[in-house]
Design a protein around this motif. Structure first.
Motif, short mmCIF file in Angstrom:
data_model
loop_
_atom_site.label_atom_id
_atom_site.label_comp_id
_atom_site.label_asym_id
_atom_site.label_seq_id
_atom_site.Cartn_x
_atom_site.Cartn_y
_atom_site.Cartn_z
N GLU A 1 0.95 -1.33 0.00
CA GLU A 1 0.11 0.04 -0.11
C GLU A 1 0.89 1.44 0.00
OE1 GLU A 1 -2.38 -0.32 3.20
OE2 GLU A 1 -3.75 -1.96 2.64
N LEU A 2 1.94 1.37 0.78
CA LEU A 2 2.75 2.34 0.91
C LEU A 2 3.54 2.58 -0.66
CD1 LEU A 2 4.41 2.08 4.41
CD2 LEU A 2 2.91 3.99 3.44
N LEU A 3 3.91 1.51 -1.23
CA LEU A 3 4.71 1.44 -2.46
C LEU A 3 3.71 2.10 -3.52
CD1 LEU A 3 6.95 0.83 -4.14
CD2 LEU A 3 5.87 -1.46 -4.60
N ASP A 4 2.18 1.91 -3.32
CA ASP A 4 1.43 2.34 -4.40
C ASP A 4 1.14 3.94 -4.19
OD1 ASP A 4 0.67 0.02 -5.58
OD2 ASP A 4 -1.00 -0.43 -4.18
N GLU A 5 1.24 4.42 -2.70
CA GLU A 5 1.28 5.64 -2.51
C GLU A 5 2.57 6.49 -3.00
OE1 GLU A 5 -0.85 7.26 1.50
OE2 GLU A 5 1.38 7.42 1.84
N LEU A 6 3.62 5.85 -2.83
CA LEU A 6 4.92 6.47 -3.15
C LEU A 6 5.06 6.53 -4.92
CD1 LEU A 6 7.88 7.15 -2.66
CD2 LEU A 6 8.45 4.94 -3.15
N HIS A 7 4.19 5.67 -5.42
CA HIS A 7 4.09 5.72 -7.16
C HIS A 7 3.21 6.91 -7.39
CE1 HIS A 7 3.46 3.47 -10.81
NE2 HIS A 7 2.82 4.62 -11.06
N GLU A 8 2.24 7.48 -6.61
CA GLU A 8 1.53 8.33 -6.76
C GLU A 8 2.13 9.85 -6.57
OE1 GLU A 8 -2.80 10.45 -5.71
OE2 GLU A 8 -2.45 8.65 -4.61
N LEU A 9 3.17 9.74 -5.38
CA LEU A 9 3.89 10.82 -5.04
C LEU A 9 4.91 11.13 -6.14
CD1 LEU A 9 4.44 9.92 -1.35
CD2 LEU A 9 3.39 11.80 -2.10
N VAL A 10 5.57 10.30 -6.64
CA VAL A 10 6.44 10.51 -7.41
C VAL A 10 5.88 10.94 -9.13
CG1 VAL A 10 8.41 9.34 -9.12
CG2 VAL A 10 8.17 8.81 -6.67
N GLU A 11 4.90 10.43 -9.24
CA GLU A 11 4.02 10.75 -10.44
C GLU A 11 3.68 12.19 -10.41
OE1 GLU A 11 1.99 6.86 -12.67
OE2 GLU A 11 0.81 7.99 -11.18
N ASN A 12 3.25 12.60 -9.16
CA ASN A 12 2.92 14.19 -9.09
C ASN A 12 4.03 15.03 -9.46
OD1 ASN A 12 0.26 15.09 -7.23
ND2 ASN A 12 0.36 12.84 -6.97
N LEU A 13 5.40 14.49 -9.57
CA LEU A 13 6.57 15.23 -9.84
C LEU A 13 6.76 15.00 -11.19
CD1 LEU A 13 8.82 14.23 -6.85
CD2 LEU A 13 7.76 16.32 -7.21
N GLY A 14 5.84 14.43 -12.09
CA GLY A 14 6.00 14.71 -13.43
C GLY A 14 7.16 13.62 -13.81
N ILE A 15 7.47 12.37 -12.76
CA ILE A 15 8.29 11.72 -13.44
C ILE A 15 7.98 10.21 -13.83
CG2 ILE A 15 10.39 10.24 -12.41
CD1 ILE A 15 11.28 12.52 -10.54
N ALA A 16 8.08 9.23 -14.79
CA ALA A 16 7.65 8.31 -15.15
C ALA A 16 8.00 7.26 -14.49
CB ALA A 16 7.93 8.08 -16.60
N ILE A 17 7.23 6.41 -14.05
CA ILE A 17 7.37 5.01 -13.22
C ILE A 17 7.63 3.87 -14.17
CG2 ILE A 17 6.96 3.66 -11.33
CD1 ILE A 17 6.99 6.53 -10.55
N VAL A 18 9.07 3.35 -14.31
CA VAL A 18 9.15 2.43 -15.39
C VAL A 18 9.36 1.09 -14.57
CG1 VAL A 18 10.55 3.96 -16.82
CG2 VAL A 18 11.84 3.33 -15.38
N GLY A 19 9.54 0.97 -13.38
CA GLY A 19 9.85 -0.22 -12.92
C GLY A 19 9.42 -0.04 -11.11
N ARG A 20 9.10 -1.12 -10.45
CA ARG A 20 8.92 -1.11 -8.84
C ARG A 20 9.28 -2.55 -8.50
NH1 ARG A 20 2.91 0.64 -7.75
NH2 ARG A 20 3.01 -0.85 -6.23
#
Length: 430
Positions: free
Chosen positions: A37-56
């Motif tokens: 759940e925290l990883l999902d939240e981190l995903h949203e946080l980083v996306e809010n910076l305009g950075i693409a998530i390419v792996g996790r």
């Protein structure tokens, strides 16, 4: 984009981190599934910076290691996975020590940051007023001070040093002195802002009006609710930390009682302690409020944890003993079984939709009842020549009954003790 998410090589070219690999942590001390759940939240946080998530990747961590937190083998696996998909940023969902952060970057030759640095960067992007800018700058400087040595290791990366210049421009100790001087200067500036806010609050309290603050997890809809209730134009967007600055507006309740309603910065799990400290000036509005409206996003699957997080931060602020009205928001997006879960969490809560207005009248009625209960009930007989007193009582208290008589206006209601001098000459019963 903040300075410490960029690379500053020895050339004039500046490269922005654009492809992130996220690393979540699940420890034995956490409840099952919390790491995901925290990883999902981190995903949203980083996306809010305009950075693409390419792996996790979610890592089950039995015990932390001093060098890199995760251990040599797992660290190598993650670095290899990040390189394989051309990531230029690794984000770890924990707080890294300066040494751990430096070790990660030396081994990977990739920028590595932790959850705290992500949240600091979001706050830096969202800050608008002088107070918020100062608070974020102070938090970032305090975070960067022990990490200045990172600027002297590989590829001349200068994240965390802000405007301190590149390699060869200053000595490390001079950089540290500059940052310490800047921290001292920011604290002095913030102290002046706090003083000015105190003056403004004292002016409001000269004519005491009940106050309430809207608190809750980030993106719960606090600004939307303030706009709906007061007709104000506070920025309300569907993103984390859309607003950082407290906004106070006057609200007229259905019983004609005026209150001052304040929208506050949202909370989040693992909110960096230095941010809580920096924003205490802003969050003083929570501490001095007569009561709080705790807004919870019912459409979020983790609303129970969001509810608990807000109460935890309130406890840290010293506001846990405040009277709280719990309001579950976005009910138009939540199924009935979720409402049942919410009722077990707070049986006396209101269910509203700040967007459609559904349930808002019940929330306002609860506010009226709460204010009335705080004041003693009195009966007054006010001469017709003193309608100025009648008007003030309507504005400052809760008029329950009003009757026009030949000898004056008979009023039964509850009024703040601070206004006793105003109505004492007209009291006929309690």
């Amino acid at each position: 984009m903040a300075d410490f998410l960029t690379e500053t090589p020895s050339t004039d070219d500046t490269k922005r981190c654009e492809r992130a690999f996220l690393v979540g942590i699940q420890t034995p001390q956490m409840i099952p599934g919390e790491g995901a759940e925290l990883l999902d939240e981190l995903h949203e946080l980083v996306e809010n910076l305009g950075i693409a998530i390419v792996g996790r990747e979610l890592v089950n961590l039995r015990s932390a290691t001093p060098a890199t937190l995760l251990g040599k083998g797992k660290t190598g696996e993650i670095i290899a996975a990040a390189r394989a998909i051309d990531s230029d940023l690794i984000v770890i969902d924990e707080t890294l020590t300066p040494a751990q952060q430096r070790n990660w970057e030396e081994e990977s030759n990739i920028a590595v940051i932790d959850r705290e640095e992500v949240i600091l960067d979001i706050f830096a992007d969202r800050a608008r007023t002088r107070e918020a800018v100062l608070q974020v700058a102070l938090a970032r400087m305090e975070y960067s001070l022990p990490r200045l040595t990172r600027a002297w290791t590989h590829l001349s990366r200068q994240r965390g040093a802000g405007k301190l210049g590149g390699e060869g421009e200053t000595q490390l100790e001079q950089d540290r002195r500059i940052v310490r001087d800047r921290i001292t200067h920011l604290r002095h500036e913030l102290a002046e802002v706090v003083r000015q806010r105190g003056v403004q609050r004292n002016r409001r309290m000269r004519v005491p009006v009940p106050t309430a603050s809207i608190v809750g997890y980030t993106n719960a809809g606090k600004s939307t609710l303030l706009n709906h209730l007061t007709g104000s134009g506070v920025l309300a967007e569907n993103k984390l930390f859309a607003t950082l600055d407290p906004t106070t507006r006057q609200l007229l309740l259905p019983n004609h009682q005026k209150i001052l309603l304040t929208d506050t910065v949202g909370f989040i799990r693992r909110l960096p302690h230095r941010l809580v400290e920096s924003f205490k000036a802003t969050l003083e509005e929570v501490i001095v409020a007569d009561f709080l409206i705790h807004l919870v996003d019912l459409s979020n699957p983790n609303f129970e944890k969001h509810h608990a997080t807000t109460l935890s931060v309130l406890d840290e602020l010293g506001a846990a003993g405040k009277t709280i009205i719990t309001a579950f928001n976005k009910t138009d997006l939540a199924p009935e079984d979720v409402r049942t879960r919410a009722r077990h969490l707070a049986s006396d809560a209101c269910f509203i939709s700040a967007r459609t207005g559904d349930g808002v009248p019940a929330l306002l009625a609860r506010c009226s009842e709460l204010i009335a209960d705080k004041f003693g009930s009195v009966e007054l007989l006010i001469p017709h020549a003193r309608y100025d007193v009648v008007a003030k009582l309507h504005a400052l208290g809760h008029v329950q009954q009003e009757e026009q008589l030949d000898e004056g206006v008979r009023i039964h209601g509850r009024f703040p003790p601070s206004q006793h001098v105003l109505y004492a000459p007209f009291v006929v019963g309690k």
